[in-house]
Design a protein around this motif. Sequence first.
Motif, PDB file in Angstrom:
ATOM      1  N   THR A  40       0.835  -1.201   0.000  1.00  0.00           N
ATOM      2  CA  THR A  40       0.000   0.000   0.000  1.00  0.00           C
ATOM      3  C   THR A  40       0.868   1.248   0.000  1.00  0.00           C
ATOM      4  O   THR A  40       0.640   2.189  -0.770  1.00  0.00           O
ATOM      5  N   LEU A  41       1.901   1.251   0.853  1.00  0.00           N
ATOM      6  CA  LEU A  41       2.797   2.400   0.915  1.00  0.00           C
ATOM      7  C   LEU A  41       3.644   2.518  -0.349  1.00  0.00           C
ATOM      8  O   LEU A  41       4.001   3.619  -0.762  1.00  0.00           O
ATOM      9  N   TRP A  42       3.965   1.387  -0.982  1.00  0.00           N
ATOM     10  CA  TRP A  42       4.705   1.420  -2.256  1.00  0.00           C
ATOM     11  C   TRP A  42       3.894   2.202  -3.298  1.00  0.00           C
ATOM     12  O   TRP A  42       4.428   3.059  -3.997  1.00  0.00           O
ATOM     13  N   ALA A  43       2.597   1.913  -3.374  1.00  0.00           N
ATOM     14  CA  ALA A  43       1.748   2.606  -4.356  1.00  0.00           C
ATOM     15  C   ALA A  43       1.589   4.079  -3.987  1.00  0.00           C
ATOM     16  O   ALA A  43       1.568   4.939  -4.877  1.00  0.00           O
ATOM     17  N   LEU A  44       1.502   4.390  -2.701  1.00  0.00           N
ATOM     18  CA  LEU A  44       1.450   5.786  -2.276  1.00  0.00           C
ATOM     19  C   LEU A  44       2.747   6.493  -2.668  1.00  0.00           C
ATOM     20  O   LEU A  44       2.734   7.636  -3.135  1.00  0.00           O
ATOM     21  N   PHE A  45       3.871   5.808  -2.508  1.00  0.00           N
ATOM     22  CA  PHE A  45       5.168   6.349  -2.913  1.00  0.00           C
ATOM     23  C   PHE A  45       5.193   6.627  -4.419  1.00  0.00           C
ATOM     24  O   PHE A  45       5.684   7.673  -4.857  1.00  0.00           O
ATOM     25  N   VAL A  46       4.663   5.706  -5.195  1.00  0.00           N
ATOM     26  CA  VAL A  46       4.586   5.911  -6.648  1.00  0.00           C
ATOM     27  C   VAL A  46       3.733   7.142  -6.952  1.00  0.00           C
ATOM     28  O   VAL A  46       4.112   7.993  -7.774  1.00  0.00           O
ATOM     29  N   TYR A  47       2.592   7.264  -6.301  1.00  0.00           N
ATOM     30  CA  TYR A  47       1.722   8.429  -6.498  1.00  0.00           C
ATOM     31  C   TYR A  47       2.487   9.713  -6.186  1.00  0.00           C
ATOM     32  O   TYR A  47       2.490  10.670  -6.973  1.00  0.00           O
ATOM     33  N   LEU A  48       3.131   9.751  -5.019  1.00  0.00           N
ATOM     34  CA  LEU A  48       3.873  10.948  -4.615  1.00  0.00           C
ATOM     35  C   LEU A  48       5.035  11.233  -5.559  1.00  0.00           C
ATOM     36  O   LEU A  48       5.316  12.393  -5.872  1.00  0.00           O
ATOM     37  N   GLY A  49       5.703  10.176  -6.009  1.00  0.00           N
ATOM     38  CA  GLY A  49       6.825  10.356  -6.926  1.00  0.00           C
ATOM     39  C   GLY A  49       6.402  10.932  -8.258  1.00  0.00           C
ATOM     40  O   GLY A  49       7.055  11.833  -8.804  1.00  0.00           O
ATOM     41  N   ILE A  50       5.300  10.451  -8.789  1.00  0.00           N
ATOM     42  CA  ILE A  50       4.792  10.992 -10.051  1.00  0.00           C
ATOM     43  C   ILE A  50       4.353  12.437  -9.849  1.00  0.00           C
ATOM     44  O   ILE A  50       4.630  13.305 -10.690  1.00  0.00           O
ATOM     45  N   GLY A  51       3.721  12.711  -8.721  1.00  0.00           N
ATOM     46  CA  GLY A  51       3.343  14.090  -8.411  1.00  0.00           C
ATOM     47  C   GLY A  51       4.548  14.993  -8.224  1.00  0.00           C
ATOM     48  O   GLY A  51       4.501  16.180  -8.545  1.00  0.00           O
ATOM     49  N   TRP A  52       5.643  14.447  -7.725  1.00  0.00           N
ATOM     50  CA  TRP A  52       6.879  15.216  -7.557  1.00  0.00           C
ATOM     51  C   TRP A  52       7.460  15.595  -8.911  1.00  0.00           C
ATOM     52  O   TRP A  52       7.933  16.718  -9.100  1.00  0.00           O
ATOM     53  N   VAL A  53       7.426  14.657  -9.847  1.00  0.00           N
ATOM     54  CA  VAL A  53       7.969  14.922 -11.184  1.00  0.00           C
ATOM     55  C   VAL A  53       7.051  15.850 -11.975  1.00  0.00           C
ATOM     56  O   VAL A  53       7.509  16.798 -12.621  1.00  0.00           O
ATOM     57  N   PHE A  54       5.764  15.585 -11.922  1.00  0.00           N
ATOM     58  CA  PHE A  54       4.790  16.343 -12.715  1.00  0.00           C
ATOM     59  C   PHE A  54       3.949  17.214 -11.777  1.00  0.00           C
ATOM     60  O   PHE A  54       2.788  16.917 -11.511  1.00  0.00           O
ATOM     61  N   VAL A  55       4.554  18.284 -11.275  1.00  0.00           N
ATOM     62  CA  VAL A  55       3.935  19.094 -10.229  1.00  0.00           C
ATOM     63  C   VAL A  55       2.647  19.779 -10.665  1.00  0.00           C
ATOM     64  O   VAL A  55       1.825  20.127  -9.820  1.00  0.00           O
ATOM     65  N   ASP A 105      -2.186  -7.629  -4.016  1.00  0.00           N
ATOM     66  CA  ASP A 105      -1.357  -6.447  -4.253  1.00  0.00           C
ATOM     67  C   ASP A 105      -2.111  -5.402  -5.064  1.00  0.00           C
ATOM     68  O   ASP A 105      -1.944  -4.195  -4.844  1.00  0.00           O
ATOM     69  N   LEU A 106      -2.945  -5.835  -5.996  1.00  0.00           N
ATOM     70  CA  LEU A 106      -3.721  -4.886  -6.796  1.00  0.00           C
ATOM     71  C   LEU A 106      -4.659  -4.068  -5.910  1.00  0.00           C
ATOM     72  O   LEU A 106      -4.812  -2.857  -6.119  1.00  0.00           O
ATOM     73  N   ALA A 107      -5.251  -4.712  -4.921  1.00  0.00           N
ATOM     74  CA  ALA A 107      -6.106  -3.989  -3.976  1.00  0.00           C
ATOM     75  C   ALA A 107      -5.279  -3.010  -3.151  1.00  0.00           C
ATOM     76  O   ALA A 107      -5.697  -1.867  -2.922  1.00  0.00           O
ATOM     77  N   CYS A 108      -4.105  -3.446  -2.724  1.00  0.00           N
ATOM     78  CA  CYS A 108      -3.213  -2.560  -1.958  1.00  0.00           C
ATOM     79  C   CYS A 108      -2.827  -1.338  -2.781  1.00  0.00           C
ATOM     80  O   CYS A 108      -2.774  -0.214  -2.268  1.00  0.00           O
ATOM     81  N   TYR A 109      -2.557  -1.546  -4.064  1.00  0.00           N
ATOM     82  CA  TYR A 109      -2.176  -0.428  -4.925  1.00  0.00           C
ATOM     83  C   TYR A 109      -3.328   0.562  -5.060  1.00  0.00           C
ATOM     84  O   TYR A 109      -3.122   1.779  -5.042  1.00  0.00           O
ATOM     85  N   ALA A 110      -4.532   0.057  -5.193  1.00  0.00           N
ATOM     86  CA  ALA A 110      -5.697   0.944  -5.296  1.00  0.00           C
ATOM     87  C   ALA A 110      -5.852   1.767  -4.017  1.00  0.00           C
ATOM     88  O   ALA A 110      -6.119   2.975  -4.075  1.00  0.00           O
ATOM     89  N   VAL A 111      -5.644   1.135  -2.878  1.00  0.00           N
ATOM     90  CA  VAL A 111      -5.752   1.851  -1.602  1.00  0.00           C
ATOM     91  C   VAL A 111      -4.638   2.885  -1.475  1.00  0.00           C
ATOM     92  O   VAL A 111      -4.886   4.037  -1.089  1.00  0.00           O
TER      93      VAL A 111
END
Length: 132
Positions: A40-55, A105-111
């Motif tokens: 779940t935190l991995w997917a949150l990290f991905v979200y934040l990382g993409i937001g960091w690159v594409f502000v 894992d797919l459910a964790c990523y959605a969360v």
Amino acid sequence: MHRSRPINTVFLVVVLVLGLSTRRLPELWPPVIQAYGGDTLWALFVYLGIGWVFVRWSPNRVALVALSFSVLIELSQLYHAPWIDQIRATTLGALILGHGFLWSDLACYAVGVGMGWVMEGGPLRREGANAA
């Protein structure tokens, strides 16, 4: 929408530390977090990382790209060839690519992506003309 990179960097570091702690120090966490917290935190990290690159991207766009990326990484775990399994055998490769496909894992990523989207007020924002 314009994100603050310094603030996003702090969030990225906090999420990274928490996510790694679910794997390295599982005794600190209840069983449900041990089992699902890292993904779940991995997917949150991905979200934040993409937001960091594409502000300037909207939360909706960041969420769509982050969830798509996460699902593709999970589906890639169905593919096994010596070259990619060698990458997965490294610490960094395992953290990024994982090892084996799990439906949970797919459910964790959605969360995880949903958490990032909600944190940025995604449900409250309307897509406007400048929502690149």
